[in-house]
Every structure is written in C-alpha cells, then in structure tokens.
Design a protein around this motif. Structure first.
Motif, short mmCIF file in Angstrom:
data_model
loop_
_atom_site.label_atom_id
_atom_site.label_comp_id
_atom_site.label_asym_id
_atom_site.label_seq_id
_atom_site.Cartn_x
_atom_site.Cartn_y
_atom_site.Cartn_z
N ALA A 109 0.83 -1.20 0.00
CA ALA A 109 0.00 0.00 0.00
C ALA A 109 0.86 1.24 0.00
N ALA A 110 0.24 2.32 -0.43
CA ALA A 110 0.82 3.65 -0.33
C ALA A 110 -0.32 4.59 0.05
N MET A 111 0.04 5.76 0.51
CA MET A 111 -0.96 6.78 0.81
C MET A 111 -0.91 7.85 -0.28
N THR A 112 -1.94 8.68 -0.31
CA THR A 112 -2.01 9.72 -1.34
C THR A 112 -2.74 10.95 -0.81
N HIS A 113 -2.43 12.10 -1.42
CA HIS A 113 -3.22 13.31 -1.20
C HIS A 113 -4.43 13.27 -2.13
N VAL A 114 -5.54 13.79 -1.64
CA VAL A 114 -6.75 13.95 -2.45
C VAL A 114 -7.16 15.41 -2.37
N VAL A 115 -7.36 16.02 -3.53
CA VAL A 115 -7.70 17.45 -3.59
C VAL A 115 -8.94 17.65 -4.45
N PRO A 116 -9.65 18.77 -4.27
CA PRO A 116 -10.77 19.06 -5.16
C PRO A 116 -10.29 19.29 -6.59
N LYS A 117 -11.06 18.86 -7.56
CA LYS A 117 -10.72 19.12 -8.95
C LYS A 117 -10.67 20.64 -9.17
N GLY A 118 -9.66 21.09 -9.88
CA GLY A 118 -9.51 22.52 -10.15
C GLY A 118 -8.88 23.30 -9.03
N SER A 119 -8.42 22.61 -7.98
CA SER A 119 -7.83 23.32 -6.85
C SER A 119 -6.44 23.87 -7.15
N GLN A 142 -2.32 7.56 8.25
CA GLN A 142 -2.57 8.80 7.51
C GLN A 142 -2.68 9.98 8.47
N ALA A 143 -3.35 9.77 9.58
CA ALA A 143 -3.45 10.82 10.60
C ALA A 143 -2.06 11.15 11.16
N ASP A 144 -1.27 10.10 11.43
CA ASP A 144 0.09 10.33 11.91
C ASP A 144 0.88 11.15 10.91
N PHE A 145 0.69 10.84 9.62
CA PHE A 145 1.45 11.54 8.58
C PHE A 145 1.10 13.02 8.53
N ILE A 146 -0.19 13.36 8.48
CA ILE A 146 -0.53 14.78 8.34
C ILE A 146 -0.15 15.57 9.59
N GLU A 147 -0.24 14.93 10.76
CA GLU A 147 0.16 15.64 11.98
C GLU A 147 1.66 15.90 12.00
N SER A 148 2.44 14.99 11.40
CA SER A 148 3.89 15.15 11.34
C SER A 148 4.31 16.11 10.22
N ALA A 149 3.69 15.95 9.05
CA ALA A 149 4.13 16.71 7.87
C ALA A 149 3.59 18.13 7.82
N TYR A 150 2.44 18.38 8.47
CA TYR A 150 1.78 19.68 8.32
C TYR A 150 1.44 20.30 9.68
N ASP A 179 -5.44 6.19 2.21
CA ASP A 179 -4.82 5.03 1.59
C ASP A 179 -5.12 5.08 0.09
N MET A 180 -4.12 4.85 -0.74
CA MET A 180 -4.27 5.11 -2.17
C MET A 180 -5.37 4.29 -2.83
N LEU A 181 -5.47 3.01 -2.55
CA LEU A 181 -6.44 2.18 -3.26
C LEU A 181 -7.89 2.57 -2.94
#
Length: 257
Positions: A109-119, A142-150, A179-181
């Motif tokens: 598995a890998a994780m991914t960012h998801v953004v609104p189209k046109g953002s 994923q929660a651990d990642f965003i708390e660490s990265a941002y 999670d990417m999938l």
C-alpha cells in the motif's frame, strides 16, 4: 461434595472449550473502508479483506464469523479477545508491533493526497499548506502523517473514512490524505468522489506505510499466525488470491503492479 464440585468444574470447562471450538474463529474488521471492508444494505460485511479472510479460514479448517469493530478500538478489541485476528487493511508498523504480531503482508500500500478538482494544489510542503484544512481518519497512519508533515495546517480527524470523504465532497476540508487504493476507488467510482482527484507523488515513507498490510493476531498466537501465512502463500500459488483481487482491482495489490 468436593469430588462432585471438582467434577462439575471439569465438565463445565469441557463444555466451554467445546462451545468455543464449535464457534470457530472470529474475524475482526472495521466495515467502513470500501472496497476492503464495508456493510451492505442487508447488514452483511463484505469486501476484499473479508473475502481474503474467509478463504484463509477455509484453508486452515476453521468456520469463521465476522465481527465489526470501530477502527479506534480495533486493536484493544483483539487484546480483549473480542475476536481472534484482524483483517482490516492495517499497515504493519513498529508502533503496532509493540501490541500485536502480524502475518506476512497480504497486500502492499501507499498513501495519497486527495484534492478538489480545479484546486491547482500541486505543492505539498508544510509552508504551502499552512492554514489549509487537512483531513484524515483518526487512529491511522494517515493521521500520523498529516500531523507530522503539516504542523501549521488545520488538522481535522474523523472516526471513519466515510466521514472524511463526506466533508471533502462538501467542501469543508481543503484536502485529505488517505490510503491510495480506497481513494482511487472513491474518486473514480462514486458520485460524491467525482468532486476530487488524487494529487502528488504516492506517499511511501516506511515510517508511515510500514512493511505493507498484514493480519494482526495476539502476540501469543504464533501457531495461528503461521497457519495464516501458509494459507496465504498457498492462495498466491494456486490463483485463488488473484481471483479475489480481480473482483476489486485492476492491478495486483500484492505487488502493486
């Protein structure tokens, strides 16, 4: 009287053991993480995780029942003997290995960012996303990642992935990490997911995605872990894993190719 009491205790213990054996194993999953595990309209729990788990049960000669458990309590539920193993798309991490043991990975598995189209969000540095509202499911890597990265973002954590998706589709958060999938499935196959798209490079930092996705067992249940490993290897060898995989995905999630 003492003999009768002792005999009664032995018979009671035997009855309990027999009942437990008749019940078979209990498979713990979340039921809120499509397409891996989710609840149908009739209340049945289905998905990739569930099909893999039930096939493994057959191969080790066990009748398994499925137990749904909210994600935040899923490891405590295992340790409290609410079920016998967890198959719920759980990343194998060093932190989790302090509490439970894992089988070999049953998919990568890998994780991914998801953004609104046109953002037009293409830079995922802390500086660029400072002040942005970023969501993820609580208790996840994923929660651990965003708390660490941002650290300078407005972090919103939710009990389930469905709730993250709902706020994303409603415009209440600026982006999410998942999670990417499942995220690919959501943006490409659901009506509300059509709002959004995957963005940036896959997040594959081992500190967050670990060694892959494994089945969790209690640390004392080494025999069960080994049986599950052998059954998983046999499924890969005879093609039954691929048959389940192809019902849900266009790639082999075991190899991510």
């Amino acid at each position: 009287m003492k003999l009768k009491t002792t005999l009664a205790a032995v018979l009671a213990a035997t009855a309990i053991a027999a009942a437990a054996q008749a019940e078979g194993l209990r498979l713990g999953t979340e039921g809120a993480y499509p397409p891996f595990n989710y609840i149908e309209a009739d209340g049945s729990i289905v998905g990739f995780d569930v099909e893999i788990g039930l096939e493994l049960c057959k191969r080790i000669g066990e009748e398994c029942t499925i137990v749904a458990q909210d994600w935040d309590g899923i490891i405590p539920g295992l340790l409290a003997n609410k079920y016998d193993f967890i198959i719920a798309s759980m990343f194998i991490t060093e932190e989790r290995k302090k509490q439970v043991d894992f089988t070999d990975p049953y998919y990568l598995a890998a994780m991914t960012h998801v953004v609104p189209k046109g953002s037009h969000i293409t830079d995922f540095s802390n500086e660029t996303l400072a002040g942005k509202v970023i969501g993820a499911q609580s208790g996840t890597t994923q929660a651990d990642f965003i708390e660490s990265a941002y650290p300078d973002a407005d972090i919103r954590l939710y009990p389930t992935q469905d709730e993250v998706n709902l706020d994303m589709a409603s415009g209440r958060i600026d982006l999410q990490v998942g999670d990417m999938l499942p995220m690919l499935d959501w943006v490409s196959k659901s009506d509300d997911g059509s709002c959004c798209e995957l963005a940036g490079e896959p997040i594959t930092d081992p500190a967050f995605v670990g060694e892959g996705v494994g089945i969790a067992v209690r640390q004392e249940d080494n025999e069960l872990r080994e049986k599950l490993n052998a059954a998983l290897a046999a499924m890969r060898e005879d093609g039954s894993y691929k048959a389940i995989n192809d019902k849900y995905f266009d790639i082999d999630v075991y190899t991510m190719k």
